[in-house]
Design an enzyme around this catalytic site. Sequence first.
Site, PDB file in Angstrom:
ATOM      1  N   THR A  24       0.572  -7.118  -4.237  1.00  0.00           N
ATOM      2  CA  THR A  24      -0.407  -7.902  -3.484  1.00  0.00           C
ATOM      3  C   THR A  24      -0.186  -9.394  -3.667  1.00  0.00           C
ATOM      4  OG1 THR A  24      -1.985  -6.192  -4.103  1.00  0.00           O
ATOM      5  CG2 THR A  24      -2.870  -8.148  -3.028  1.00  0.00           C
ATOM      6  N   ASP A  47       4.317   2.783 -11.494  1.00  0.00           N
ATOM      7  CA  ASP A  47       3.508   1.620 -11.094  1.00  0.00           C
ATOM      8  C   ASP A  47       3.111   0.810 -12.336  1.00  0.00           C
ATOM      9  OD1 ASP A  47       2.412  -0.109  -9.259  1.00  0.00           O
ATOM     10  OD2 ASP A  47       0.887   1.274  -8.525  1.00  0.00           O
ATOM     11  N   GLU A 100      -5.973  -9.377  -8.066  1.00  0.00           N
ATOM     12  CA  GLU A 100      -6.804  -9.072  -6.894  1.00  0.00           C
ATOM     13  C   GLU A 100      -8.288  -9.305  -7.152  1.00  0.00           C
ATOM     14  OE1 GLU A 100      -4.725  -5.510  -7.237  1.00  0.00           O
ATOM     15  OE2 GLU A 100      -4.137  -5.429  -5.143  1.00  0.00           O
ATOM     16  N   GLY A 114      -1.308  -7.156 -10.229  1.00  0.00           N
ATOM     17  CA  GLY A 114      -2.732  -7.489 -10.193  1.00  0.00           C
ATOM     18  C   GLY A 114      -3.019  -8.786  -9.472  1.00  0.00           C
ATOM     19  N   HIS A 131       4.755   0.516   0.113  1.00  0.00           N
ATOM     20  CA  HIS A 131       3.445   0.820  -0.478  1.00  0.00           C
ATOM     21  C   HIS A 131       2.566   1.426   0.604  1.00  0.00           C
ATOM     22  CE1 HIS A 131      -0.559  -0.209  -2.312  1.00  0.00           C
ATOM     23  NE2 HIS A 131      -0.864  -0.359  -1.035  1.00  0.00           N
ATOM     24  N   HIS A 152       9.525   1.892  -9.653  1.00  0.00           N
ATOM     25  CA  HIS A 152       8.421   1.048  -9.150  1.00  0.00           C
ATOM     26  C   HIS A 152       7.644   0.493 -10.339  1.00  0.00           C
ATOM     27  CE1 HIS A 152       5.206   0.221  -5.970  1.00  0.00           C
ATOM     28  NE2 HIS A 152       4.640  -0.139  -7.118  1.00  0.00           N
ATOM     29  N   ARG A 188      -1.715   9.642  -3.279  1.00  0.00           N
ATOM     30  CA  ARG A 188      -3.026   9.000  -3.430  1.00  0.00           C
ATOM     31  C   ARG A 188      -4.068   9.640  -2.523  1.00  0.00           C
ATOM     32  NH1 ARG A 188      -2.484   2.970  -2.472  1.00  0.00           N
ATOM     33  NH2 ARG A 188      -4.695   3.035  -2.950  1.00  0.00           N
TER      34      ARG A 188
HETATM   35 ZN   LIG Z   1       1.696  -0.276  -4.468  1.00  0.00          ZN
END
Ligand SMILES: [Zn+2]
Length: 393
Positions: A99, A283, A70, A68, A195, A61, A227
Site C-alpha cells: 500500500t 506476507d 495504513e 503497513g 495482490h 512475498h 482470503r
Molecule cells: Zn498484499
Amino acid sequence: MLEVLTNARVFAPEDLGVCHLRIGGGRILSVSQDSEAVSAPHAIVTDIGGRRLIPGFIDGHVHVTGGGGEAGFKSRVPPVPLSSFTSAGVTSVVGVLGTDDTTRDTRGLLAQTRALREEGLGAWCHTGGYHVPPVTFTGSVRDDIVYLDPVIGIGELALSDHRSSQPTRDELLRIASDAHVAGMISGKAGIVHLHLGDGERGLDLVRQALALSELPARVFNPTHINRQKALFDEALALAWEGSTVDITAYPVADDDDAWPADVALLKYLESGAPTDRITISSDGGGCLPVFNEQGEITEMDIGQAASLPLTLKNLLAAGAALEQVLPAFTTNVANILRLHDRGRIKTGNVADVVVLDDNDDICDVMIAGIWHVKDGRQQIFGQFEEQSRAAAE
Ligand SMILES: [Zn+2]
C-alpha cells in the site's frame, strides 16, 4: 572447506530415502545413498541422524522493508531482521512494496534486499507496488527488471481492493507485457505479482486481460487467493489456464470467509489442479489489517515468516505426505520465479537445506553452505539484531 552431511532422510521434495550430501563452495556437490561416494578427506562431517532434510523455503512475498503505514505514519512496520527468516527455515525471499509505495520506494527496497544478501540470505525483489503508474528505479518497469540484478518482476500490484489505483484492463495489460518481455530478455521471472483484495470483482480483470491478449497465463501471478472462498475457486480455475497462484499463510479465524493456508493447499491438491502451479508465501513484515466500511483500520497484525513452518506442521499433523505438500514451499516457487538452482535438493544447486526434528519443527538451517541455525540454536544474526542481542545478554 568441504562438509559432508550423513544419514539424512532426503525429501528433494520427492522422497530419496537416506542419503549423504557433499557440500562445498556454497553448493550441493553430490547426493548419494553410498556414503563412500561422498566421503572426502579433511571434510567436516555432520551426522543428520536419519532426520528429514528438505530444501529451504522460498518465500515469494515478503515486505522486507516493513509494510503497513495504513493507519498513520506510526503504523509503518520496521524492516524485518535476518533471523526472523532463517529461524523459520526461509532461505530465499522476494521483497515487495504494498500500500505504501509513497514513503517507501524501489530504492529503499533494493537497499534492504541487498542488505539481506550481505547477511547471507537469498534475496530478490519486485519493482512497483500497489499502484499505477508503478513506482520504479529507472522510470520503466521493463528497464528495472532487465538492468537491476535483484529485480525479477513487478508487484504486488493491487486489484479488487479499495487501496488499489483502480487500474483498467489496458493498464494491467501494458504492465504485464513489460514484465513478460523483460523476463524474456533477462531470463528472470517476468511476472506481475498481483495482490487480490476483498472486492467482488475478484480475478475478473485478469480473465479479461487473458481473453483479450496473447500474453501467457504464467505472467499473471495472483496472491492472497485464500482470503475469500469465492476468490479461491476463481484462482483454481486460473491455475488450470496456466497461472501459478499463491496462498498466503496468515491467521484465519473460524468465522472468516477464508481458508487457512494448510486447508487451502489440501483443497487445491484434492481438486486435481496442476500440482506445480500452487505456492505459499508468508506476507512477512506486511500488516494484516481489518477495515470497517469506511476503509478505516479497526485491527492490525503483522505477517511473520514463521507462518510457513507452522503451515507445514499443520499439514503434516493433518496426515499430508511431506513430498506432496513440500513443492508449494520450494520447487514450485523456484519454478515460477525462474530461480533455477534453488528449491530442490540436487547436485549443483545452492546448498539451502532445512532439517526437521521428530516434532516437525525446524532444527537446522543451512543457506549457501553456511549454518544459520544448528541444533535449534540461532548461529547468525543480522547486523543490528546482533547488537540488541549482545545488549540483552
Ligand atoms: Zn498484499
